[in-house]
Design a protein around this motif. Structure first.
Motif, PDB file in Angstrom:
ATOM      1  N   TYR A  66      47.727  47.116  38.359  1.00  0.00           N
ATOM      2  CA  TYR A  66      46.641  46.238  38.790  1.00  0.00           C
ATOM      3  C   TYR A  66      46.940  44.819  38.320  1.00  0.00           C
ATOM      4  CZ  TYR A  66      44.423  50.745  39.514  1.00  0.00           C
ATOM      5  OH  TYR A  66      44.147  52.021  39.918  1.00  0.00           O
ATOM      6  N   GLU A  67      47.508  44.015  39.201  1.00  0.00           N
ATOM      7  CA  GLU A  67      47.870  42.636  38.874  1.00  0.00           C
ATOM      8  C   GLU A  67      46.617  41.778  38.682  1.00  0.00           C
ATOM      9  OE1 GLU A  67      50.957  41.643  38.363  1.00  0.00           O
ATOM     10  OE2 GLU A  67      52.061  43.350  39.146  1.00  0.00           O
ATOM     11  N   VAL A  68      45.662  41.909  39.583  1.00  0.00           N
ATOM     12  CA  VAL A  68      44.350  41.259  39.481  1.00  0.00           C
ATOM     13  C   VAL A  68      43.326  42.345  39.768  1.00  0.00           C
ATOM     14  CG1 VAL A  68      42.797  39.491  40.410  1.00  0.00           C
ATOM     15  CG2 VAL A  68      45.264  39.039  40.294  1.00  0.00           C
ATOM     16  N   ASP A  69      42.441  42.616  38.799  1.00  0.00           N
ATOM     17  CA  ASP A  69      41.469  43.688  39.003  1.00  0.00           C
ATOM     18  C   ASP A  69      40.085  43.271  38.531  1.00  0.00           C
ATOM     19  OD1 ASP A  69      41.629  43.887  36.252  1.00  0.00           O
ATOM     20  OD2 ASP A  69      42.281  45.977  36.227  1.00  0.00           O
ATOM     21  N   ASN A  70      39.223  44.258  38.298  1.00  0.00           N
ATOM     22  CA  ASN A  70      37.838  43.966  37.958  1.00  0.00           C
ATOM     23  C   ASN A  70      37.652  43.353  36.574  1.00  0.00           C
ATOM     24  OD1 ASN A  70      38.270  46.234  36.410  1.00  0.00           O
ATOM     25  ND2 ASN A  70      36.900  47.539  37.581  1.00  0.00           N
ATOM     26  N   ARG A  71      38.707  43.223  35.804  1.00  0.00           N
ATOM     27  CA  ARG A  71      38.627  42.471  34.546  1.00  0.00           C
ATOM     28  C   ARG A  71      38.832  40.983  34.797  1.00  0.00           C
ATOM     29  NH1 ARG A  71      42.562  46.695  32.433  1.00  0.00           N
ATOM     30  NH2 ARG A  71      43.787  45.327  33.706  1.00  0.00           N
ATOM     31  N   ASP A  72      39.414  40.657  35.965  1.00  0.00           N
ATOM     32  CA  ASP A  72      39.726  39.273  36.297  1.00  0.00           C
ATOM     33  C   ASP A  72      38.718  38.649  37.261  1.00  0.00           C
ATOM     34  OD1 ASP A  72      42.327  39.266  34.897  1.00  0.00           O
ATOM     35  OD2 ASP A  72      42.890  40.698  36.459  1.00  0.00           O
ATOM     36  N   THR A  73      38.119  39.469  38.128  1.00  0.00           N
ATOM     37  CA  THR A  73      37.198  38.965  39.142  1.00  0.00           C
ATOM     38  C   THR A  73      36.260  40.082  39.577  1.00  0.00           C
ATOM     39  OG1 THR A  73      37.006  37.953  41.350  1.00  0.00           O
ATOM     40  CG2 THR A  73      38.841  39.463  41.005  1.00  0.00           C
ATOM     41  N   ILE A  74      35.060  39.725  40.003  1.00  0.00           N
ATOM     42  CA  ILE A  74      34.142  40.738  40.530  1.00  0.00           C
ATOM     43  C   ILE A  74      34.270  40.871  42.042  1.00  0.00           C
ATOM     44  CG2 ILE A  74      32.482  40.499  38.656  1.00  0.00           C
ATOM     45  CD1 ILE A  74      30.729  38.845  40.601  1.00  0.00           C
ATOM     46  N   ARG A  75      35.082  40.018  42.654  1.00  0.00           N
ATOM     47  CA  ARG A  75      35.269  40.020  44.111  1.00  0.00           C
ATOM     48  C   ARG A  75      36.434  40.937  44.470  1.00  0.00           C
ATOM     49  NH1 ARG A  75      35.563  34.138  46.235  1.00  0.00           N
ATOM     50  NH2 ARG A  75      35.348  35.322  48.164  1.00  0.00           N
ATOM     51  N   SER A  76      36.121  42.086  45.042  1.00  0.00           N
ATOM     52  CA  SER A  76      37.174  43.072  45.334  1.00  0.00           C
ATOM     53  C   SER A  76      38.218  42.535  46.309  1.00  0.00           C
ATOM     54  CB  SER A  76      36.564  44.375  45.861  1.00  0.00           C
ATOM     55  OG  SER A  76      35.893  44.163  47.075  1.00  0.00           O
ATOM     56  N   GLU A  77      37.849  41.589  47.155  1.00  0.00           N
ATOM     57  CA  GLU A  77      38.835  41.025  48.088  1.00  0.00           C
ATOM     58  C   GLU A  77      39.915  40.222  47.359  1.00  0.00           C
ATOM     59  OE1 GLU A  77      35.279  38.166  48.163  1.00  0.00           O
ATOM     60  OE2 GLU A  77      35.557  40.331  48.169  1.00  0.00           O
ATOM     61  N   GLU A  78      39.685  39.904  46.090  1.00  0.00           N
ATOM     62  CA  GLU A  78      40.681  39.185  45.288  1.00  0.00           C
ATOM     63  C   GLU A  78      41.570  40.124  44.471  1.00  0.00           C
ATOM     64  OE1 GLU A  78      38.341  36.449  42.978  1.00  0.00           O
ATOM     65  OE2 GLU A  78      38.179  35.031  44.640  1.00  0.00           O
ATOM     66  N   PHE A  79      41.248  41.416  44.427  1.00  0.00           N
ATOM     67  CA  PHE A  79      42.070  42.367  43.687  1.00  0.00           C
ATOM     68  C   PHE A  79      43.478  42.369  44.278  1.00  0.00           C
ATOM     69  CE2 PHE A  79      38.337  45.472  42.635  1.00  0.00           C
ATOM     70  CZ  PHE A  79      37.732  44.487  41.897  1.00  0.00           C
ATOM     71  N   LEU A  80      44.476  42.479  43.412  1.00  0.00           N
ATOM     72  CA  LEU A  80      45.869  42.581  43.847  1.00  0.00           C
ATOM     73  C   LEU A  80      46.502  43.765  43.117  1.00  0.00           C
ATOM     74  CD1 LEU A  80      48.263  41.479  45.462  1.00  0.00           C
ATOM     75  CD2 LEU A  80      48.795  40.012  43.497  1.00  0.00           C
ATOM     76  N   THR A  81      46.929  44.748  43.892  1.00  0.00           N
ATOM     77  CA  THR A  81      47.494  45.972  43.342  1.00  0.00           C
ATOM     78  C   THR A  81      48.931  46.106  43.812  1.00  0.00           C
ATOM     79  OG1 THR A  81      45.322  47.034  43.414  1.00  0.00           O
ATOM     80  CG2 THR A  81      47.237  48.490  43.243  1.00  0.00           C
ATOM     81  N   GLU A  82      49.785  46.517  42.892  1.00  0.00           N
ATOM     82  CA  GLU A  82      51.178  46.818  43.225  1.00  0.00           C
ATOM     83  C   GLU A  82      51.383  48.317  43.077  1.00  0.00           C
ATOM     84  OE1 GLU A  82      55.754  45.744  41.883  1.00  0.00           O
ATOM     85  OE2 GLU A  82      54.096  45.149  40.586  1.00  0.00           O
ATOM     86  N   ILE A  83      52.006  48.923  44.068  1.00  0.00           N
ATOM     87  CA  ILE A  83      52.397  50.328  44.001  1.00  0.00           C
ATOM     88  C   ILE A  83      53.914  50.365  43.903  1.00  0.00           C
ATOM     89  CG2 ILE A  83      52.446  52.549  45.214  1.00  0.00           C
ATOM     90  CD1 ILE A  83      49.843  51.619  46.616  1.00  0.00           C
TER      91      ILE A  83
END
Length: 90
Positions: A66-83
């Motif tokens: 989880y590069e950017v997750d719910n610890r960084d923003t409350i806006r899920s459209e801003e989450f950035l996940t790497e698989i």
């Protein structure tokens, strides 16, 4: 089974800490996606199917970072996940 995790790990900047998990050296296939976690299952299938299409052998289970997750923003459209999944390229 959808959205079931085998383990959780943290990437730390500490060098002298005992670990019970090691990511093996090698080649990894990587896929990034933005948005909520509900799409993780489908994105994991995407990376597995891509590997199969290219003739890559999977050497590990896929895992998420989880590069950017719910610890960084409350806006899920801003989450950035790497698989990532470890592969063998013949």
């Amino acid at each position: 089974m959808k959205n079931v995790f085998n383990s959780v790990f943290f990437i730390l900047d500490y060098e002298n800490i005992e670990c019970d998990f090691v990511l093996l050296e090698g080649d990894y296939l990587s896929l990034y996606y933005r948005g909520d976690y509900g799409q993780s299952y489908d994105r994991i299938l995407d990376i597995i199917n891509y590997a199969k299409e290219k003739g890559y052998q999977l050497l590990s289970n896929p895992f998420e970072i989880y590069e950017v997750d719910n610890r960084d923003t409350i806006r899920s459209e801003e989450f950035l996940t790497e698989i990532q999944v470890r592969i063998q390229t013949n």
